[in-house]
Write a protein that holds these residues in place. Sequence first.
Motif, PDB file in Angstrom:
ATOM      1  N   LEU A 179      24.452   3.158   8.940  1.00 55.97           N
ATOM      2  CA  LEU A 179      25.790   2.886   9.310  1.00 55.97           C
ATOM      3  C   LEU A 179      26.842   3.727   8.354  1.00 55.97           C
ATOM      4  O   LEU A 179      26.721   3.483   7.003  1.00 55.97           O
ATOM      5  N   ASP A 180      27.473   4.585   9.093  1.00 53.49           N
ATOM      6  CA  ASP A 180      28.425   5.284   8.045  1.00 53.49           C
ATOM      7  C   ASP A 180      29.827   4.364   8.256  1.00 53.49           C
ATOM      8  O   ASP A 180      29.711   3.328   8.713  1.00 53.49           O
ATOM      9  N   ASP A 181      30.890   5.112   7.658  1.00 53.46           N
ATOM     10  CA  ASP A 181      32.156   4.541   7.829  1.00 53.46           C
ATOM     11  C   ASP A 181      32.816   3.945   9.262  1.00 53.46           C
ATOM     12  O   ASP A 181      33.304   2.726   9.394  1.00 53.46           O
ATOM     13  N   ILE A 182      32.320   4.957  10.296  1.00 52.75           N
ATOM     14  CA  ILE A 182      32.797   4.515  11.495  1.00 52.75           C
ATOM     15  C   ILE A 182      31.868   3.408  11.994  1.00 52.75           C
ATOM     16  O   ILE A 182      32.321   2.471  12.732  1.00 52.75           O
ATOM     17  N   GLY A 183      30.551   3.355  11.810  1.00 52.91           N
ATOM     18  CA  GLY A 183      29.600   2.439  12.132  1.00 52.91           C
ATOM     19  C   GLY A 183      29.873   1.174  11.573  1.00 52.91           C
ATOM     20  O   GLY A 183      29.750  -0.008  12.091  1.00 52.91           O
ATOM     21  N   LEU A 184      30.261   1.250  10.359  1.00 54.14           N
ATOM     22  CA  LEU A 184      30.937  -0.082   9.707  1.00 54.14           C
ATOM     23  C   LEU A 184      32.055  -0.587  10.497  1.00 54.14           C
ATOM     24  O   LEU A 184      32.207  -1.859  10.302  1.00 54.14           O
ATOM     25  N   THR A 185      32.897   0.002  10.811  1.00 52.79           N
ATOM     26  CA  THR A 185      34.212  -0.488  11.392  1.00 52.79           C
ATOM     27  C   THR A 185      33.679  -0.959  12.802  1.00 52.79           C
ATOM     28  O   THR A 185      34.180  -2.038  13.267  1.00 52.79           O
ATOM     29  N   LEU A 186      32.931  -0.050  13.588  1.00 52.66           N
ATOM     30  CA  LEU A 186      32.609  -0.644  15.007  1.00 52.66           C
ATOM     31  C   LEU A 186      31.834  -2.104  15.066  1.00 52.66           C
ATOM     32  O   LEU A 186      31.666  -2.672  15.692  1.00 52.66           O
ATOM     33  N   ALA A 187      30.997  -2.190  13.834  1.00 52.23           N
ATOM     34  CA  ALA A 187      30.365  -3.406  13.548  1.00 52.23           C
ATOM     35  C   ALA A 187      31.267  -4.545  13.571  1.00 52.23           C
ATOM     36  O   ALA A 187      30.794  -5.680  14.012  1.00 52.23           O
ATOM     37  N   LYS A 188      32.403  -4.201  13.596  1.00 58.58           N
ATOM     38  CA  LYS A 188      33.570  -5.351  13.241  1.00 58.58           C
ATOM     39  C   LYS A 188      34.357  -5.435  14.434  1.00 58.58           C
ATOM     40  O   LYS A 188      35.467  -6.159  14.585  1.00 58.58           O
ATOM     41  N   SER A 189      34.057  -4.742  15.631  1.00 58.23           N
ATOM     42  CA  SER A 189      34.851  -4.484  16.892  1.00 58.23           C
ATOM     43  C   SER A 189      35.123  -5.836  17.344  1.00 58.23           C
ATOM     44  O   SER A 189      36.328  -6.010  17.774  1.00 58.23           O
ATOM     45  N   THR A 190      34.469  -6.994  17.351  1.00 62.52           N
ATOM     46  CA  THR A 190      34.650  -8.308  17.870  1.00 62.52           C
ATOM     47  C   THR A 190      35.695  -8.743  17.348  1.00 62.52           C
ATOM     48  O   THR A 190      36.604  -9.325  17.912  1.00 62.52           O
ATOM     49  N   LYS A 191      35.810  -8.881  15.898  1.00 67.86           N
ATOM     50  CA  LYS A 191      36.819  -9.308  15.252  1.00 67.86           C
ATOM     51  C   LYS A 191      38.159  -8.518  15.314  1.00 67.86           C
ATOM     52  O   LYS A 191      39.440  -9.123  15.365  1.00 67.86           O
ATOM     53  N   ILE A 192      37.971  -7.025  15.472  1.00 68.48           N
ATOM     54  CA  ILE A 192      39.056  -6.362  15.648  1.00 68.48           C
ATOM     55  C   ILE A 192      39.859  -6.874  17.038  1.00 68.48           C
ATOM     56  O   ILE A 192      41.010  -6.762  17.186  1.00 68.48           O
ATOM     57  N   ASP A 193      39.019  -6.889  17.953  1.00 72.14           N
ATOM     58  CA  ASP A 193      39.743  -6.986  19.455  1.00 72.14           C
ATOM     59  C   ASP A 193      40.158  -8.428  19.352  1.00 72.14           C
ATOM     60  O   ASP A 193      41.340  -8.838  19.975  1.00 72.14           O
TER      61      ASP A 193
END
Length: 207
Positions: A175-189
């Motif tokens: 996981l890089d910075d983008i991967g860390l963000t995408l891992a929280k995509s459900t919460k972001i949505d």
Amino acid sequence: MQPFTKLTGVAAPLPLVNVDTDKIIPAKWLKTIKRTGLGIAAFETLRYETDGSEKPDFVLNREPYRHAEILIAGANFGCGSSREHAPWALLDFGIRCVIAPSFADIFFNNCFKNGILPIVLPQEQIDLLMQEATEADDPTFTVDLEAKEIIRPRGNAPLPFDVDAFSRDCLLQGLDDIGLTLAKSTKIDGFESQQRTGQPWLYRAVA
């Protein structure tokens, strides 16, 4: 980013201190924003003569080190400018782990974000690894991030190392910075959906 769990590869000794990012990748290569194609320029001034021929004495120009995946270096590795091209060049060359007594902070953090494991060990252990990498018929080491240990050639006892727990987890999962963000995509949505309902004016198109 490729996960890092256990790496087995040739370790190259580079007994130089204060190797700065300009030594790792000269400034003329910073025009590109691509992470690939920079391996040929890694350590350019150390690897090549002015006519482009290889310097035969440089470690990465000699067998078996020209295929190194682990680099054992001197203190303050990666000092100088903060260019992210430095870890890009190392990674494109094939190096996924750098072991040294100390690193420049920005370079150290950039390594984790690009899939390279930087390991800090006391100078006496670095000297030992340098010697083994130089004298062993087969200088192959295994770096086990899960067990946090370096398995050495000749059957010598493994050397333990410490690594920040968060950085270790990111490498293990790739996981890089983008991967860390995408891992929280459900919460972001979910947040955006709630915000769109409660504050719809934020989502109106501007005429």
